[in-house]
Every structure is written in structure tokens, then in C-alpha cells.
Write an enzyme that holds these catalytic residues in place. Structure first.
Site, PDB file in Angstrom:
ATOM      1  N   TYR A  52       0.847  -1.195   0.000  1.00  0.00           N
ATOM      2  CA  TYR A  52       0.000   0.000   0.000  1.00  0.00           C
ATOM      3  C   TYR A  52       0.884   1.247   0.000  1.00  0.00           C
ATOM      4  O   TYR A  52       1.973   1.249   0.586  1.00  0.00           O
ATOM      5  CB  TYR A  52      -0.909  -0.005   1.239  1.00  0.00           C
ATOM      6  N   ARG A 111     -22.246  -8.370  -9.052  1.00  0.00           N
ATOM      7  CA  ARG A 111     -21.912  -9.584  -9.782  1.00  0.00           C
ATOM      8  C   ARG A 111     -23.104 -10.548  -9.767  1.00  0.00           C
ATOM      9  O   ARG A 111     -23.843 -10.618  -8.779  1.00  0.00           O
ATOM     10  CB  ARG A 111     -20.703 -10.273  -9.158  1.00  0.00           C
ATOM     11  N   GLY A 116     -10.982   1.982  -6.907  1.00  0.00           N
ATOM     12  CA  GLY A 116     -10.595   0.639  -6.501  1.00  0.00           C
ATOM     13  C   GLY A 116     -10.396  -0.234  -7.728  1.00  0.00           C
ATOM     14  O   GLY A 116     -10.732   0.162  -8.853  1.00  0.00           O
TER      15      GLY A 116
END
Length: 376
Positions: A98, A222, A288
Site C-alpha cells: 500500500y 456480480r 478501486g
């Protein structure tokens, strides 16, 4: 969308709250939790913390240790942590992948959470944070996965007492949703926002804020066996213009509508699809990449639709923008929680001693559940 004039009375009301003493806070929110009924505590305090001495697999490098705070500097406060979520960014930090890394190792992980002030060593009357106040950390990588933390009053932001889960998860996902809806397009009531990852914590926050701002929200999830149940749950967060569909459904609806803002946290083909329904000159914001696939940009979208691609990272915004803007945002979100208009994401509270359950389940990904460490 609420106008600035409409929100000023709310913000003034909350502003008065933020300037109040801790006794007033406790009286206003005594029903939220019994944790703060007795908050005054003398040093030393002893508890447990999670720590790591090297980057790597969180399940391998994280260990639980006992520690003690004997004394703090004159201008420091001591905070008893109440709850702290396990976010993917926390795991990436432990893995060393990160952008935000601890100043040194060993380090305590944890970017967000909520705690109660149990001791303030600041001069009475000059410190805006008092014993009994609820606070969240001001800076990232603060190290919230421990029973007690301490720092100067400038290291914390006072918030009202509210639902524990909402407070623990207030500073990242809801704020990300708020800023993306506010900062990239000038949206007006009736405009449409399309997003993928609609059942993520940010996605659920986007649905709720679109409701409050009078926006239409199309959320993609999804395909799954329990789609009908998930759709019903997400619909309760929005307004009558909320649409919940699968990624596959969108491909048959592209000619039916245009969106004025697209929010992408998945990447790959799903990002390409929501980009294709953008109105001319509008923006897709990527915050993201859950699919770990690149964002593929159709040339026609650039040439003929002049779409814009932007990225958003809450940590960068916090570092570069005035604190007053952050305070206003937190006051607005806090007001939604205090007035019963905010529902936290699906979650599980995990006792601190069973922290490995939270780590391992979050590492699986796509669980649809936020795992939150609850301290003793």
C-alpha cells in the site's frame, strides 16, 4: 441535492454539538452504548495490541502482544478503542504493497476506528477534546488495532456518539462516497449515477447519499444465486429511482439511459461497460480495482463522447484539503446517523481475541461483510 442554504441549519446545530462538553454528548447519546458510562481512568493502563515486525502475509506476521501506557506528554490524550474495522487497505499495508507505510517497524496496523477519551492531560478549558468524548483518528496508518492509543488532541477528530459500527466505519467509505458525488461533477436532482461494486461498503454509501441528494442511482453487482435477496436489501437503502442490476443486465440496457457520473471500483470489462453509458463530457471516477484487471478505455468514448477519467483516494484528499471541509462532511454524515437515515454495511463484530477470524475472512475478498474488531 440539498442546497448550501438548506444544510446550514443542520451544520450549525452540529457545530454547536462539536463545541459542547463531553457531559452534553453523553446526555444526548446515552442509549447508544454503555461503554462510556465510566470513562475516567488513571495511568498506567494495560491492554493488548496487534503488531508486525516485517511485511508479509497478515496471517503469518501479525502477533498479539500485551503493552502498557505509563504516562503521556502534557498535551496528549489517552483513548480507549471501542471498535476498528479490517479494511483491504489495512491488509495491503501489512503486506507492504500500500502507498501508505508505517514510519518504522514494528508497527501497529489499523487506519480507522472509534474510541472514547479516558484521560486528557491538556490544560482544562483549552483542549476541545474532553474525557468521555468519542473520537476518530485524523491521520491514516494511526495504528487503531490496539486497546489504547494516545496522541495530541490535533491527532483526533471528535464525533457524536452514535451506532458503534457507523462510528467505527465513518471516516473512509462514507467519506469516499460523499466526496466522489460532490467533487467531480456538478450534479443536480434527477441526474443519474452509475456504479459497479454496488454491494460494497462504498457502494451502499453511494446508494444512500444518492437518496439524500435526489439522484438516480444504478448499481451493478456480480451475478449470484441470491441476487433477488441482495437486490431487495440494497433497494431499501435508496429511493424510488434506485436500480439494482447485474453486470450482465447492463449490456442489454445501454441504449436506455445515460449517466452523468460513473464510479468504478472493479476495473476490467465492468468498468468499460459503465463508461459506455456516460453522457458526453462526463466523468468516470476509479477508486478501486477489485478484479485486478486494468481499466480498458474505448477510443470512441474519448473521441466522440469526450469522457473524462479520474482517480480518487480518500487519504490524499484528507492530506490536501482544508480541515474545515472534512469537518463539514463528517457533520453531515453524522447527522444522517443521528436522525436514523444511515444504515451501516453488513458486518460482523469480532472479539479482539479472535482477530484472526477478521483477518482471514477479509483476505478472502468478495464476502459482502465488513469485519470489525470489537475491543474488550
Amino acid at each position: 441535492m440539498m442546497s448550501k442554504s438548506a444544510t446550514r441549519p443542520i451544520l450549525r446545530m452540529l457545530g454547536r454539538f462539536y463545541a459542547s462538553t463531553s457531559s452534553g454528548v453523553e446526555a444526548a447519546a446515552s442509549s447508544t452504548t454503555s461503554t462510556t458510562q465510566t470513562v475516567k481512568q488513571t495511568l498506567p493502563v494495560t491492554g493488548h495490541k496487534l503488531a508486525y515486525s516485517e511485511f508479509g502475509d497478515p496471517s503469518a506476521v501479525i502477533r498479539r502482544e500485551r503493552f502498557q501506557i505509563d504516562a503521556v506528554p502534557e498535551n496528549h490524550i489517552v483513548v480507549k478503542m471501542l471498535a476498528s474495522p479490517v479494511n483491504p487497505a489495512d491488509l495491503n499495508t501489512i503486506q507492504g504493497t500500500y502507498p501508505v507505510k508505517p514510519a518504522k517497524l514494528p508497527a501497529v496496523p489499523g487506519n480507522e476506528g472509534v474510541g472514547v477519551v479516558i484521560k486528557t492531560a491538556a490544560i482544562p478549558g483549552r483542549d476541545p477534546i474532553n474525557e468521555g468524548d468519542w473520537v476518530i483518528p485524523r491521520t491514516p496508518a494511526f495504528g487503531t488495532w490496539q486497546a489504547f492509543v494516545h496522541g495530541s488532541s490535533e491527532d483526533f477528530i471528535k464525533i457524536p456518539q452514535m451506532d458503534l459500527v457507523t462510528a467505527a466505519t465513518l471516516s473512509v467509505n462514507p467519506c469516499t462516497a460523499y466526496r466522489m458525488l460532490k467533487d467531480f461533477e456538478t450534479l443536480k436532482p434527477g441526474d443519474r449515477v452509475i456504479q459497479n461494486g454496488g454491494n460494497s461498503a462504498v457502494g451502499q454509501a453511494v446508494i444512500q447519499l444518492c437518496r439524500e441528494f435526489g439522484l438516480k442511482c444504478v448499481s451493478l453487482v456480480r451475478p449470484r444465486e441470491d441476487f433477488k435477496q441482495l437486490k431487495a436489501k440494497l433497494m431499501t437503502l435508496g429511493n424510488s429511482d434506485t436500480i439494482i442490476i447485474t453486470d450482465d443486465d447492463l449490456r442489454g440496457m445501454m441504449r436506455d439511459f445515460k449517466a452523468q457520473l460513473a464510479l468504478n471500483c472493479v476495473g476490467g470489462k465492468c468498468a468499460t461497460d459503465i463508461m459506455r453509458v456516460l453522457d458526453t463530457g462526463r466523468t468516470m471516477v476509479t477508486y478501486g480495482g477489485m478484479s485486478r484487471q486494468p481499466v480498458v478505455l474505448p477510443t470512441s468514448s474519448l473521441i466522440f463522447n469526450d469522457v473524462k477519467l479520474k482517480g480518487f483516494w480518500m487519504t490524499r484528499w484528507n492530506r490536501t484539503q482544508p480541515h474545515e471541509d472534512r469537518k463539514e462532511m463528517l457533520e453531515y454524515l453524522s447527522n444522517l446517523a443521528l436522525t436514523g437515515k444511515w444504515i451501516p454495511p453488513e458486518h460482523k463484530l469480532i472479539p479482539f481475541a479472535k482477530y484472526r477470524d477478521a483477518l482471514e475472512n477479509t483476505m478472502k475478498g468478495y464476502t459482502g461483510v465488513k469485519y470489525i474488531i470489537k475491543f474488550d
